[in-house]
Scaffold this active site. Structure first.
Site, PDB file in Angstrom:
ATOM      1  N   GLU A 278       0.774  -1.221   0.000  1.00  0.00           N
ATOM      2  CA  GLU A 278       0.000   0.000   0.000  1.00  0.00           C
ATOM      3  C   GLU A 278       0.812   1.280   0.000  1.00  0.00           C
ATOM      4  O   GLU A 278       0.339   2.321   0.493  1.00  0.00           O
ATOM      5  CB  GLU A 278      -0.922   0.006   1.225  1.00  0.00           C
ATOM      6  CG  GLU A 278      -0.194   0.038   2.580  1.00  0.00           C
ATOM      7  CD  GLU A 278       0.101  -1.325   3.181  1.00  0.00           C
ATOM      8  OE1 GLU A 278       0.319  -1.400   4.404  1.00  0.00           O
ATOM      9  OE2 GLU A 278       0.118  -2.320   2.430  1.00  0.00           O
ATOM     10  N   HIS A 302      -8.218  -3.263  -1.607  1.00  0.00           N
ATOM     11  CA  HIS A 302      -7.568  -3.422  -0.300  1.00  0.00           C
ATOM     12  C   HIS A 302      -6.454  -2.390  -0.128  1.00  0.00           C
ATOM     13  O   HIS A 302      -6.357  -1.725   0.909  1.00  0.00           O
ATOM     14  CB  HIS A 302      -6.994  -4.835  -0.167  1.00  0.00           C
ATOM     15  CG  HIS A 302      -6.375  -5.107   1.161  1.00  0.00           C
ATOM     16  ND1 HIS A 302      -7.088  -5.601   2.236  1.00  0.00           N
ATOM     17  CD2 HIS A 302      -5.102  -4.943   1.612  1.00  0.00           C
ATOM     18  CE1 HIS A 302      -6.289  -5.722   3.280  1.00  0.00           C
ATOM     19  NE2 HIS A 302      -5.072  -5.334   2.916  1.00  0.00           N
ATOM     20  N   GLU A 303      -5.593  -2.264  -1.146  1.00  0.00           N
ATOM     21  CA  GLU A 303      -4.483  -1.312  -1.033  1.00  0.00           C
ATOM     22  C   GLU A 303      -4.996   0.126  -0.988  1.00  0.00           C
ATOM     23  O   GLU A 303      -4.430   0.972  -0.294  1.00  0.00           O
ATOM     24  CB  GLU A 303      -3.494  -1.509  -2.187  1.00  0.00           C
ATOM     25  CG  GLU A 303      -2.993  -2.939  -2.380  1.00  0.00           C
ATOM     26  CD  GLU A 303      -2.543  -3.614  -1.104  1.00  0.00           C
ATOM     27  OE1 GLU A 303      -2.045  -2.929  -0.184  1.00  0.00           O
ATOM     28  OE2 GLU A 303      -2.681  -4.847  -1.001  1.00  0.00           O
ATOM     29  N   HIS A 306      -6.100   1.052   2.485  1.00  0.00           N
ATOM     30  CA  HIS A 306      -4.972   1.413   3.344  1.00  0.00           C
ATOM     31  C   HIS A 306      -4.687   2.918   3.316  1.00  0.00           C
ATOM     32  O   HIS A 306      -4.049   3.437   4.243  1.00  0.00           O
ATOM     33  CB  HIS A 306      -3.710   0.667   2.902  1.00  0.00           C
ATOM     34  CG  HIS A 306      -3.490  -0.635   3.596  1.00  0.00           C
ATOM     35  ND1 HIS A 306      -3.355  -0.739   4.959  1.00  0.00           N
ATOM     36  CD2 HIS A 306      -3.371  -1.896   3.112  1.00  0.00           C
ATOM     37  CE1 HIS A 306      -3.151  -2.005   5.288  1.00  0.00           C
ATOM     38  NE2 HIS A 306      -3.171  -2.728   4.197  1.00  0.00           N
ATOM     39  N   GLU A 325      -4.451  -3.933   9.337  1.00  0.00           N
ATOM     40  CA  GLU A 325      -5.011  -4.888   8.393  1.00  0.00           C
ATOM     41  C   GLU A 325      -6.465  -5.270   8.674  1.00  0.00           C
ATOM     42  O   GLU A 325      -7.217  -5.531   7.744  1.00  0.00           O
ATOM     43  CB  GLU A 325      -4.126  -6.143   8.340  1.00  0.00           C
ATOM     44  CG  GLU A 325      -2.722  -5.876   7.810  1.00  0.00           C
ATOM     45  CD  GLU A 325      -2.700  -5.339   6.379  1.00  0.00           C
ATOM     46  OE1 GLU A 325      -3.767  -5.303   5.725  1.00  0.00           O
ATOM     47  OE2 GLU A 325      -1.626  -4.952   5.907  1.00  0.00           O
ATOM     48  N   ASP A 382       7.918 -11.182  10.147  1.00  0.00           N
ATOM     49  CA  ASP A 382       7.702 -11.983   8.941  1.00  0.00           C
ATOM     50  C   ASP A 382       7.373 -13.437   9.280  1.00  0.00           C
ATOM     51  O   ASP A 382       6.672 -14.116   8.518  1.00  0.00           O
ATOM     52  CB  ASP A 382       8.938 -11.952   8.041  1.00  0.00           C
ATOM     53  CG  ASP A 382       9.154 -10.603   7.372  1.00  0.00           C
ATOM     54  OD1 ASP A 382       8.227  -9.762   7.417  1.00  0.00           O
ATOM     55  OD2 ASP A 382      10.249 -10.382   6.822  1.00  0.00           O
ATOM     56  N   TYR A 390      -5.773  -9.754   9.745  1.00  0.00           N
ATOM     57  CA  TYR A 390      -6.699  -9.350   8.684  1.00  0.00           C
ATOM     58  C   TYR A 390      -8.127  -9.802   9.023  1.00  0.00           C
ATOM     59  O   TYR A 390      -9.049  -8.983   9.095  1.00  0.00           O
ATOM     60  CB  TYR A 390      -6.305  -9.979   7.352  1.00  0.00           C
ATOM     61  CG  TYR A 390      -5.011  -9.509   6.749  1.00  0.00           C
ATOM     62  CD1 TYR A 390      -5.003  -8.682   5.626  1.00  0.00           C
ATOM     63  CD2 TYR A 390      -3.784  -9.922   7.256  1.00  0.00           C
ATOM     64  CE1 TYR A 390      -3.825  -8.265   5.031  1.00  0.00           C
ATOM     65  CE2 TYR A 390      -2.593  -9.509   6.676  1.00  0.00           C
ATOM     66  CZ  TYR A 390      -2.614  -8.682   5.567  1.00  0.00           C
ATOM     67  OH  TYR A 390      -1.439  -8.270   5.002  1.00  0.00           O
TER      68      TYR A 390
END
Length: 610
Positions: A278, A302-303, A306, A325, A382, A390
C-alpha cells in the site's frame, strides 16, 4: 524511557526524526546502494541517539551545520531480528549527514538481472520495506511509531527510469551539489537524477521505489498504471484496473477525503512477494492480480483502503498490526460491496473465514499469535505474518457494526480517521476511543476477549449469503462423489472456485481430484488463487500427477501466498520423501528469483518440516 517497539532500537527518550533527505546512488553492477542520509530531528539532542540498521556499512557521520565528525558506533554482533544498533553521540545537535552503503544481501531490495525481467534487456530493482526492512536500505528509526517526511534523489543509469511512493519533482543530469556524485565524479556520464518529495509524514515501512525500463498508461484522473515497458502487459493492466477512480470515489464517500493526491499502480515482476503493498501514491502489485476479468480490482480495493487505515492511521508496532489490516480488510469489503454488490463481498468474507481457520490451525501450538494484540518480543514479524490480523480484525469490526448498526458505525469510522490521521496508535487507544464514542459498547461486546483472547470468539460468524452457503454445500457433497453440475458453475468466476476448493473435505482421493480437473481444468486456470488452491489439494491427497504444474507455478511466481501452501504441502507429510526431494530441488533452482523475504519464508518451512 527504553525501547518503544520490540523490533526496533528506537528509544522513547530520544527525539523523533522529523525529516530526511536521501541521496541514493544505485550501483546495478555491485547490487548495492551508496547513500547519504541528511537527518533532521524534531529537537536538538545531547547524548546517545539510536538508529536501526541491518547489513549497512557506515562510512561517516558529520554534523551538517558545523561540518565536524560525530562519534558513532555500530554493534559488532547484530541482533538476529533487529539487526545492528547504530549509536551516535550527539551534543545539542539536530541535524547530521550519514554516509553509508547497503549490502547485496539487503532484505529491502531485490535486484533483477536482465534475464530475470520481462523484456530481458535491462536490469530492475525494487524495494519492499514492510515490516522491518527499511533499516537495510537506510539508517532509520525503523518503527511505525515514528513518522517522517522525506526528499529523495535517485542517481540511476539514464536509460532507466524511477518511480517512487512520493511526489515526482523532476528528472535531470547529476551535478556537483549531489552527494551521490561525490564518490563517483568520473562515473556520472550516462546517469540521471530523479527527484521525489513526500510531503506527509509516513512510517519507514512505506518508503518505496522501483527502477527499470518502465512504461505507463493513464487509467483515471488520479491514476496511472506502470510496469516494465511491455505494451501487452500495460494494456492488460490498464483494462484490469480501469475502474480504479470509481473505487477511490466510493472510498471517499465511506471514509473521507483521499489525502494523497495520486493513486498510481506499479505492476512488478513476478518475484514480488505480496499481492499488493500500500505504498502511498504508488501501490505495488503482483502481476498475478491481472486476471482478465477485472476481479483483480479487489486487491486494488484493499491497497486503496490502506490510504485511510494504515497509511493515515498506523499501528504503533507490529504487535498491533490488526489496526492496519483488520480495519483495511473491513474497509476493502465495504468498497467491494458498494462497487460489485453484496454477493461479491460475502464471497470475500467467506474466503477470509476459511483462511482464518487455516491460520489458527497453523498456530495451534503458538496461540499467542491468534490474538489481535500479541507479544512479539524476540519474534520476527515476517515469521508470524498470517490472516489473523486481517480476518479476526475484520470479524471484530464487523461484530461492532452488527451491534450498533451500519449508520452509527460509519459515523464512528469517519470520526476515528479524522481524529487520528497522520498518527500511530495502539490497541488501547482505539478501545478508549471506541468506548468514549459508543458508550456502553464494552457491556455489549467482550472487547478484552476479542483483542487479547486466543482463537475465534463465539460471536464471530460466517457470511449469511445464499450464494456462499450453496458453494459450501456443494463442496461438502464432494466427499460423496458428487461434483457440481455444469449448470451450477456456469457463471462461476475465480472467487467462487476458490471458495469451493478451500472448503473441500480433507479426505478426498487422488482419483476424485483428477476427475474434477478433467472436467473443469482447474490446474490450468489463469487465476492463481484457483490454480494454487487446486494444486495444494492435489499435493495434500498424494496426487503426484500435477508435479509438473506445481513446478511451473513455483518457478513462475514469487508471491508468498502461493509459495507457502505449495511448499508446505510438499514437505509436511513425513512419509512423502518424493515431495521433500522435489521441493528441495525446486527451491534450489528457483531461489534466486524469489525476494529475500520470500526466501526466508520457504527456508523456515524447510527448517520446520525437513
Amino acid at each position: 524511557m527504553g525501547e518503544i517497539d520490540p523490533h526496533s532500537f528506537t528509544k522513547g527518550s530520544e527525539p523523533a526524526i522529523d525529516e530526511m533527505s536521501l541521496s541514493l546512488y544505485l550501483d546495478f553492477c555491485k547490487c548495492i546502494v551508496e547513500g547519504w542520509a541528511l537527518v533532521r530531528l524534531a529537537r536538538p539532542h545531547t547524548g546517545p541517539f539510536s538508529l536501526d540498521s541491518r547489513s549497512l556499512s557506515i562510512h561517516s557521520v558529520v554534523d551538517s551545520e558545523r561540518q565536524t565528525p560525530i562519534p558513532f558506533s555500530l554493534s559488532s554482533s547484530p541482533d538476529p531480528i533487529k539487526g545492528s544498533l547504530l549509536s551516535l553521540s550527539l551534543c545539542n545537535q539536530s541535524s547530521f549527514l550519514i554516509s553509508y552503503s547497503t549490502s547485496p544481501s539487503s532484505s529491502a531490495l531485490q535486484w533483477l538481472l536482465p534475464p530475470q525481467t520481462l523484456n530481458k534487456s535491462h536490469p530492475f530493482v525494487y524495494t519492499q520495506c514492510q515490516a522491518i526492512h527499511a533499516r537495510s536500505l537506510f539508517p532509520s528509526q525503523d518503527t511505525p511509531s515514528r513518522r517522517f517526511r522525506f526528499s529523495a534523489f535517485l542517481n540511476i543509469p539514464s536509460h532507466l527510469s524511477a518511480v517512487m511512493a512520493a511526489r515526482h519533482v523532476l528528472r535531470r543530469p547529476p551535478h556537483s551539489r549531489d552527494p551521490s556524485s561525490w564518490s563517483h565524479p568520473q562515473h556520472q556520464h550516462g546517469r540521471v537524477v530523479e527527484e521525489f518529495v513526500m510531503d506527509h509524514p509516513i512510517p519507514p515501512y512505506l518508503f518505496a521505489f522501483a527502477v527499470g525500463q518502465l512504461g505507463n498508461r493513464v487509467v483515471g484522473p488520479r491514476t496511472r498504471v506502470y510496469s516494465e515497458d511491455s505494451p501487452s502487459l500495460l494494456d492488460s493492466a490498464a483494462a484490469e484496473f480501469s475502474g480504479t477512480e470509481y473505487l477511490i470515489r466510493e472510498g471517499e464517500k465511506l471514509f473521507g477525503s483521499y489525502e494523497w493526491e495520486r493513486f498510481d499502480l506499479l505492476v512488478l515482476p513476478p518475484s514480488f512477494p505480496y499481492g499488493g503493498m500500500e505504498n502511498p501514491r504508488m501501490v505495488f502489485l503482483t502481476p498475478t492480480v491481472i486476471k482478465g476479468d477485472a476481479t483483480g480490482a479487489q486487491v486494488v480495493a484493499h491497497e486503496l483502503a490502506h490510504s485511510w487505515t494504515g497509511n493515515l492511521i498506523t499501528n504503533i508496532s507490529n504487535e498491533h498490526f490488526w489496526l492496519n489490516e483488520g480495519f483495511t480488510t473491513y474497509a476493502e469489503r465495504r468498497i467491494v460491496e458498494a462497487v460489485q454488490g453484496p454477493h461479491s463481498a460475502s464471497l470475500n468474507i467467506g474466503i477470509g473465514w476459511r483462511g482464518l481457520q487455516q491460520d489458527l490451525d497453523r498456530f495451534k501450538d503458538h496461540l499467542e499469535f491468534t490474538k489481535l494484540k500479541n507479544n512479539q518480543q524476540g519474534i520476527h514479524p515476517d515469521d508470524v505474518y498470517s490472516q489473523v490480523p486481517y480476518e479476526k480484525g475484520f470479524q471484530f469490526l464487523w461484530r461492532i457494526e452488527r451491534q450498533v448498526g451500519r449508520p452509527a458505525f460509519d459515523e464512528f469510522l469517519k470520526k476515528y480517521i479524522a481524529t487520528f490521521k497522520f498518527k500511530s496508535i495502539d490497541t488501547q487507544t482505539f478501545l478508549d476511543f471506541l468506548k468514549a464514542n459508543i458508550p456502553g459498547i464494552e457491556k455489549q461486546i467482550d472487547l478484552v476477549l476479542w483483542t487479547e483472547g486466543t482463537g475465534i470468539p463465539p460471536d464471530a460468524c460466517e457470511p449469511d449469503s445464499s450464494l456462499y452457503k450453496n458453494i459450501v454445500s456443494l463442496a461438502d457433497d464432494f466427499i460423496n462423489g458428487r461434483m457440481p453440475r455444469d449448470d451450477e458453475v456456469a457463471d462461476w468466476q475465480g472467487q467462487q472456485w476458490e471458495l469451493y476448493l478451500d472448503n473441500l473435505p480433507k479426505s478426498i482421493q487422488p482419483s476424485q481430484v483428477i476427475d474434477l480437473d478433467s472436467r473443469y481444468k482447474l490446474s490450468e486456470s489463469k487465476d492463481y488463487e484457483v490454480k494454487v488452491s487446486f494444486l495444494q489439494r492435489a499435493i495434500s491427497c498424494g496426487c503426484k500427477t500435477y508435479y509438473n504444474e506445481v513446478e511451473k507455478t513455483l518457478k513462475g511466481v514469487g508471491r508468498m501466498k502461493y509459495l507457502r501452501p505449495l511448499y508446505t504441502a510438499l514437505v509436511k507429510d513425513s512419509g512423502n520423501e518424493d515431495g521433500k526431494v522435489f521441493a528441495k530441488r525446486l527451491y534450489s533452482e528457483a531461489r534466486e528469483c524469489y525476494h529475500p523475504i520470500a526466501q526466508g519464508v520457504v527456508e523456515a518451512i524447510f527448517a520446520k518440516h525437513l
